[in-house]
Design a protein around this motif. Structure first.
Motif, mmCIF file in Angstrom:
data_model
loop_
_atom_site.group_PDB
_atom_site.id
_atom_site.type_symbol
_atom_site.label_atom_id
_atom_site.label_comp_id
_atom_site.label_asym_id
_atom_site.label_seq_id
_atom_site.Cartn_x
_atom_site.Cartn_y
_atom_site.Cartn_z
ATOM 1 N N MET B 1 0.840 -1.202 0.000
ATOM 2 C CA MET B 1 0.000 0.000 0.000
ATOM 3 C C MET B 1 0.876 1.254 0.000
ATOM 4 O O MET B 1 1.963 1.262 0.557
ATOM 5 C CB MET B 1 -0.866 -0.031 1.262
ATOM 6 N N VAL B 2 0.363 2.291 -0.637
ATOM 7 C CA VAL B 2 1.107 3.541 -0.773
ATOM 8 C C VAL B 2 1.178 4.230 0.588
ATOM 9 O O VAL B 2 0.207 4.212 1.331
ATOM 10 C CB VAL B 2 0.394 4.435 -1.803
ATOM 11 N N PRO B 3 2.336 4.802 0.951
ATOM 12 C CA PRO B 3 2.403 5.483 2.252
ATOM 13 C C PRO B 3 1.476 6.690 2.346
ATOM 14 O O PRO B 3 0.989 7.205 1.338
ATOM 15 C CB PRO B 3 3.865 5.921 2.357
ATOM 16 N N LEU B 4 1.272 7.108 3.585
ATOM 17 C CA LEU B 4 0.353 8.224 3.857
ATOM 18 C C LEU B 4 0.793 9.504 3.164
ATOM 19 O O LEU B 4 -0.036 10.272 2.666
ATOM 20 C CB LEU B 4 0.271 8.432 5.366
ATOM 21 N N ASN B 5 2.121 9.721 3.101
ATOM 22 C CA ASN B 5 2.619 10.971 2.533
ATOM 23 C C ASN B 5 2.145 11.184 1.099
ATOM 24 O O ASN B 5 1.871 12.311 0.695
ATOM 25 C CB ASN B 5 4.147 10.979 2.540
ATOM 26 N N TYR B 6 2.037 10.102 0.342
ATOM 27 C CA TYR B 6 1.606 10.233 -1.049
ATOM 28 C C TYR B 6 0.206 10.818 -1.110
ATOM 29 O O TYR B 6 -0.078 11.702 -1.925
ATOM 30 C CB TYR B 6 1.628 8.863 -1.731
ATOM 31 N N TYR B 7 -0.660 10.317 -0.220
ATOM 32 C CA TYR B 7 -2.023 10.842 -0.211
ATOM 33 C C TYR B 7 -2.036 12.316 0.187
ATOM 34 O O TYR B 7 -2.785 13.114 -0.369
ATOM 35 C CB TYR B 7 -2.892 10.040 0.747
ATOM 36 N N LEU B 8 -1.171 12.659 1.157
ATOM 37 C CA LEU B 8 -1.154 14.063 1.590
ATOM 38 C C LEU B 8 -0.656 14.965 0.474
ATOM 39 O O LEU B 8 -1.195 16.056 0.254
ATOM 40 C CB LEU B 8 -0.271 14.210 2.833
ATOM 41 N N ALA B 48 -7.531 9.742 4.569
ATOM 42 C CA ALA B 48 -6.198 9.149 4.672
ATOM 43 C C ALA B 48 -5.717 9.152 6.119
ATOM 44 O O ALA B 48 -5.192 8.141 6.614
ATOM 45 C CB ALA B 48 -5.219 9.919 3.785
ATOM 46 N N ALA B 52 -4.921 6.051 8.588
ATOM 47 C CA ALA B 52 -3.608 5.901 9.221
ATOM 48 C C ALA B 52 -3.741 5.765 10.733
ATOM 49 O O ALA B 52 -2.947 5.068 11.362
ATOM 50 C CB ALA B 52 -2.723 7.086 8.875
#
Lengths: 169, 100
Positions: B1-8, B48, B52
């Protein structure tokens, strides 16, 4: 991983085209595409409830309201001759200041987000069920929920009052 | 899964696009659409972060944000219709009655 980038690219591209279009009808339709991509992102985030109401409420209801008003007003273009000649995103003067402000905001957000470090791994468990959300909504968030109903009522009355033709009652 | 930072970061990009639309465009409908883009960027952040933190509160806040967005769209579009009826224009620069 791949799905995130596809949905993200569609969302960003459609949003950029929304603000680059001259004709509001195309803007509204592109925004619906952007909302569809965001709904896919919500599915990736294990939030199927939000994904579904994104489609039903946003793309289905709010955007149709926008589309309805655009077609009702029948004024597709920004109306002066100057606006016809120069693309909206390329105008000088205050517009350029606005674009610069948006870029500054983007730089600040980038700075803040890149300094946060790579701490954002998602944990395994997710609150995905509609049952859990509904239970929380009607117990912990019961008061905001009721206030929301008053908000809707006031908005409905305000919309009717504002859009009413003067002199007809 | 893509890390949270990418969504931010994605959400920040969307928010900046919306803000640029509000600053740059001179069409009331497009400005309202840009506001919707910004609201959706914030919704993505809420979901997101909720994911998290492992809680469902983010999704509930999104529910409330959507309600407020619906109310805002209804009232905003009613104002647009009323203004268009008076001036036959969607350009906010033609509305300077409250400017001192």
């Amino acid at each position: 991983m791949m799905a995130f980038f596809i949905f993200g690219a569609v969302a960003v591209g459609a949003s950029l085209l929304v603000i680059a279009q001259r004709n509001p009808i195309y803007s509204v339709l592109l925004l619906i595409a952007s909302f569809g991509a965001l709904s896919g992102l919500y599915v990736l985030l294990d939030a199927p409830f939000v994904a579904v109401i994104q489609i039903i409420v946003y793309a289905g209801a709010i955007m149709v309201l926008f589309l309805f008003v655009v077609m009702l007003l029948n004024a597709p273009h920004e109306d002066t001759e100057y606006d016809e000649r120069v693309h909206p995103l390329l105008r000088p003067g205050p517009m350029r200041l606005g674009a610069a402000l948006a870029l500054v905001l983007g730089a600040e957000l980038w700075w803040a987000l890149t300094r946060a470090g790579d701490s954002g791994r998602f944990p395994a468990g997710a609150v995905a069920s509609v049952r859990a959300i509904g239970q929380s909504l009607f117990t912990d968030y019961a008061f905001p929920f009721e206030v929301t109903s008053i908000l809707i009522l006031v908005a409905m009355l305000g919309a009717v009052l504002l859009a009413r033709r003067e002199g007809h009652g | 899964m893509v890390p949270l930072n990418y969504y931010l970061v994605l959400s920040a990009i969307l928010f900046v696009i919306g803000a640029a639309g509000v600053f740059v465009r001179r069409n009331l409908i497009t400005i309202l659409l840009s506001v919707e883009i910004m609201l959706n960027a914030v919704n993505l952040t809420f979901v997101a972060f909720g994911r998290a933190l492992g809680s469902g509160d983010g999704q509930i806040i999104v529910f409330f944000v959507m309600t407020v967005a619906a109310a805002e769209a209804a009232v905003g579009l009613a104002i647009v219709i009323a203004m268009f009826r008076h001036r036959e224009s969607l350009n906010p620069d033609t509305w300077t009655a409250l400017r001192w």
